[in-house]
Structures are given as structure tokens and as C-alpha cells.
Design an enzyme around this catalytic site. Structure first.
Site, PDB file in Angstrom:
ATOM      1  N   GLU A  98       0.802  -1.083  -0.091  1.00 12.97           N
ATOM      2  CA  GLU A  98      -0.051   0.032   0.031  1.00 12.97           C
ATOM      3  C   GLU A  98       0.996   1.171   0.099  1.00 12.97           C
ATOM      4  O   GLU A  98       0.489   2.262  -0.597  1.00 12.97           O
ATOM      5  CB  GLU A  98      -0.984   0.080   1.234  1.00 12.97           C
ATOM      6  CG  GLU A  98      -1.893  -0.815   1.110  1.00 12.97           C
ATOM      7  CD  GLU A  98      -3.175  -0.536  -0.176  1.00 12.97           C
ATOM      8  OE1 GLU A  98      -2.954   0.400  -0.722  1.00 12.97           O
ATOM      9  OE2 GLU A  98      -3.524  -1.632  -0.563  1.00 12.97           O
ATOM     10  N   LEU A 131      11.768   4.114  -7.355  1.00 15.19           N
ATOM     11  CA  LEU A 131      10.334   4.128  -7.240  1.00 15.19           C
ATOM     12  C   LEU A 131       9.843   5.460  -6.926  1.00 15.19           C
ATOM     13  O   LEU A 131       8.609   5.888  -7.113  1.00 15.19           O
ATOM     14  CB  LEU A 131       9.914   3.200  -5.705  1.00 15.19           C
ATOM     15  CG  LEU A 131       9.327   1.931  -5.885  1.00 15.19           C
ATOM     16  CD1 LEU A 131       9.050   1.331  -4.713  1.00 15.19           C
ATOM     17  CD2 LEU A 131       8.025   1.848  -6.880  1.00 15.19           C
ATOM     18  N   TYR A 175      -6.302   6.587   4.050  1.00 13.83           N
ATOM     19  CA  TYR A 175      -6.713   5.679   2.950  1.00 13.83           C
ATOM     20  C   TYR A 175      -5.841   4.347   3.311  1.00 13.83           C
ATOM     21  O   TYR A 175      -6.324   3.213   3.411  1.00 13.83           O
ATOM     22  CB  TYR A 175      -6.287   6.343   1.668  1.00 13.83           C
ATOM     23  CG  TYR A 175      -6.160   5.337   0.586  1.00 13.83           C
ATOM     24  CD1 TYR A 175      -6.976   4.560  -0.006  1.00 13.83           C
ATOM     25  CD2 TYR A 175      -4.737   4.514   0.550  1.00 13.83           C
ATOM     26  CE1 TYR A 175      -6.915   3.437  -0.603  1.00 13.83           C
ATOM     27  CE2 TYR A 175      -4.369   3.321  -0.307  1.00 13.83           C
ATOM     28  CZ  TYR A 175      -5.656   2.883  -1.016  1.00 13.83           C
ATOM     29  OH  TYR A 175      -5.296   1.830  -1.569  1.00 13.83           O
ATOM     30  N   ASP A 204      -9.590   6.258  -3.015  1.00 13.85           N
ATOM     31  CA  ASP A 204      -8.628   6.472  -3.527  1.00 13.85           C
ATOM     32  C   ASP A 204      -9.129   7.107  -4.947  1.00 13.85           C
ATOM     33  O   ASP A 204     -10.249   7.322  -5.151  1.00 13.85           O
ATOM     34  CB  ASP A 204      -7.454   5.718  -3.815  1.00 13.85           C
ATOM     35  CG  ASP A 204      -7.978   4.628  -4.809  1.00 13.85           C
ATOM     36  OD1 ASP A 204      -9.121   4.727  -5.324  1.00 13.85           O
ATOM     37  OD2 ASP A 204      -6.962   3.823  -5.461  1.00 13.85           O
TER      38      ASP A 204
END
Ligand code: SF4
Length: 333
Positions: free
Chosen positions: A54, A97, A137, A155
Site C-alpha cells: 500500500e 520508485l 486511506y 482513492d
């Protein structure tokens, strides 16, 4: 199934009522069971694995996350291993990333989990939100997927799906409430993933694939809403880096610790445009900017701050994603 309203006096197609949650969830989950992409973080519901996925998926495409995720778990298979790691090692594995603040927060949170919770990630979304890098979230996603908490997530994908289902743009608290109203309480984690999957693969930002949509009978828009925001247009920029090598070393500079982007990461020195023909060119995108990157082979000016790094050590440094890309293309990594 939702009850369809009667046709209006004008003879227009009947509009479906707002979804009834049980019928909606049944169709959505049946579709998800058949069509969910086999992603590595879906192999089991281990809280640490769900948590890492996540965090990585925030602002990053699934395709980019998949490889990094496997690599990260190989290097740090448990929260204890992550907590014990040195900061630069975590950044080195995260390299490529982007949004490195996420890696720093994940590392800080791992230390806290080991110290305060004996290495066990708290189960409740409220406790999760107290950890660094975990917002509303992410807390809801981890709690519902790993622990079955009956809490919905919102989201960008879910917000778009909900807006189209309702036939008008909704966001903020209204979106969270709408998602919660639809949530399947028996399978909250799967329901949340199914909503996100629907947004990512069927209810696309442009040209949604309504003919393939499992919940089209519940949808008021059945297509794009008239006033949906378009993605911001990409800016274009050219940038040059110097590649200097000598005696098995390459010259790199470390970004300052007070930089807002990628502080402390290593990269090639940026140089102004000059007449030197580039050794290689590549494209690189960061948020709304598309860069054309030219890499020139040249000696380093005396005053340039930086260091000669042995080629054997370069791979272990926390490199920016672009530096890693360049060094790979130059066959240094
Ligand atoms: Fe999205 Fe079309 Fe499905 Fe509505 S019918 S939820 S617009 S894909």
C-alpha cells in the site's frame, strides 16, 4: 439489483436508482473473483506485505511497483529486518520508485512497530493512523485487507467510480460515506480491492469500458461525466548530466539533506548545455514533466562537489531513479 425509476415524461431511458449495497457488492465481488489481476501482494493477507504494497502503490503505477515489491521483500522480509536496516540501505532498495519520503516513513514506522508493538502491526485503522506515513486511506486499506475491518477506502479510482455511479462528481467526506454505504461487510478487504481494480481496469479515466462493467446496471453515468477533470498536460524539459569515469570509479554527487525532493540521494552531476555530443539520451518522467536526458562524457570541473565512487559500490548507494537508469544504460550497473 437496484430498482429502476420509471421513464421520464420525455421518454428518455430509465435511470437506475442509487445502488442497493447487497446487489451491488454481489456483482462486484463475483467479477473480482474472476478477474482480479494476480499481483504479488495478493498472494496472502500478511499485514506486513499488505502494508509495504500500500505504501509503494501511493502515487505509483502497479507495473512499476511489482518488481520493486519483490525486491524489497527479499531484502527486508519482516518488519524486524526492516527496522534493523540502515537508512541508506532502505533507500537503495527503494531506488527507482520515487517519492523517497515514503521509504523514510515506512522505515520509521517499522522501528516504532518493533519498539511499541513487539513487531506486530496494530490491527485497527485508528492505531495504524498513528504510525508515520499511514494516512486515512492506507490505514483503511491495511485494516480491511489484512484484518477484515469493516471500513471502506477511497482513492482516486474509487472516487471516479463512485462519481459515475451517482452521476455527479463527489469527493471528500461525501465519497468516503458513499463508499462506506456500499461496503460488503462480509468481505470488506476484497470489496475495497475490487472497487480499486474496477477503477484501474474498467472504469478508466478516459473511455471507460462500460460494456464490460459488472456494475453497469447500477450506474447513472455509464460513461465519462461531462465535467471530469482532464489530467494536467505534461511539460517538456531537456537536462544534461556528466558521466565521468576513471580507474574503476564514477563521479557522483549527493543531493543536499534540505532538498525537498530526494534529499541525500546520489546522482550524476548536472551540467549546462554545451556542444559535446551526448554519449546517450533517454526519456524520464517525473509527475507532470517529461525530461529528455542527455548524458555527456566529460571531465569534472575542479570545483564540483561530489565523490569518486568505486564501481563495485555504486549499486549499494541510494541512487535517484534517474541516476540508476542512466548507470544501467551505460552498463555501469
Ligand atoms: Fe464506470 Fe461505465 Fe461501469 Fe459506470 S458503467 S461504473 S461509467 S465502467
Amino acid at each position: 439489483m437496484g430498482q429502476a425509476k420509471k421513464s421520464s415524461k420525455t421518454g428518455a431511458n430509465p435511470r437506475p436508482a442509487l445502488p442497493d449495497s447487497a446487489g451491488f457488492a454481489t456483482r462486484l465481488l463475483a467479477w473480482y473473483d474472476r478477474h482480479a489481476r494476480p499481483l504479488p501482494w495478493r498472494e496472502n493477507h500478511d499485514p506486513y506485505r499488505v502494508w509495504v504494497s500500500e505504501i509503494m502503490l501511493q502515487q505509483t503505477r502497479v507495473a512499476a511497483v511489482t518488481t520493486h515489491y519483490q525486491l524489497f521483500l527479499k531484502s527486508f522480509p519482516t518488519v524486524q529486518k526492516l527496522a534493523r536496516a540502515r537508512g541508506p540501505s532502505v533507500l537503495a532498495v527503494w531506488s527507482g520508485l520515487g517519492y523517497y519520503r515514503r521509504a523514510r516513513m515506512l522505515h520509521a514506522a517499522a522501528k516504532m512497530v518493533v519498539k511499541k508493538y513487539q513487531g506486530k502491526l496494530p490491527a485497527g485503522s485508528k492505531e495504524l493512523r498513528a504510525l508515520p506515513g499511514i494516512g486515512r486511506y492506507t490505514a483503511a486499506a491495511i485494516a480491511s485487507i489484512a484484518h477484515g475491518e469493516k471500513i471502506a477506502v477511497v482513492d482516486g479510482n474509487v472516487e471516479r467510480v463512485l462519481s459515475r455511479l451517482k452521476g455527479k462528481s463527489i469527493d471528500g467526506e461525501a465519497a468516503w460515506q458513499a463508499a462506506q454505504d456500499l461496503l460488503d461487510e462480509a468481505r470488506p478487504g476484497d470489496f475495497n480491492q475490487a472497487m480499486m481494480e474496477l477503477g484501474a481496469t474498467v472504469c478508466l479515466p478516459q473511455q471507460p469500458r462500460c460494456l464490460l462493467c459488472p456494475v453497469s446496471p447500477f450506474c447513472r453515468a455509464r460513461g465519462e461525466l461531462a465535467v471530469e477533470k482532464k489530467a494536467p498536460s505534461q511539460r517538456k524539459r531537456e537536462i544534461r548530466y556528466a558521466l565521468a569515469r576513471r580507474n574503476g570509479h564514477v563521479f557522483l554527487v549527493q543531493r543536499k539533506e534540505d532538498e525537498s525532493l530526494m534529499p541525500g540521494m546520489w546522482e550524476l552531476p548536472e551540467v549546462p548545455r554545451n556542444g559535446t555530443a551526448p554519449l546517450l539520451s533517454l526519456r524520464h518522467s517525473i509527475t507532470v514533466t517529461d525530461y529528455t536526458v542527455r548524458v555527456v562524457e566529460m571531465p569534472i570541473p575542479e570545483q564540483e562537489r561530489g565523490r569518486w565512487i568505486a564501481l563495485s559500490r555504486v549499486g549499494a548507494l541510494p541512487l535517484t531513479g534517474l541516476a540508476r537508469k542512466i548507470l544501467r544504460r551505460a552498463e555501469i550497473l
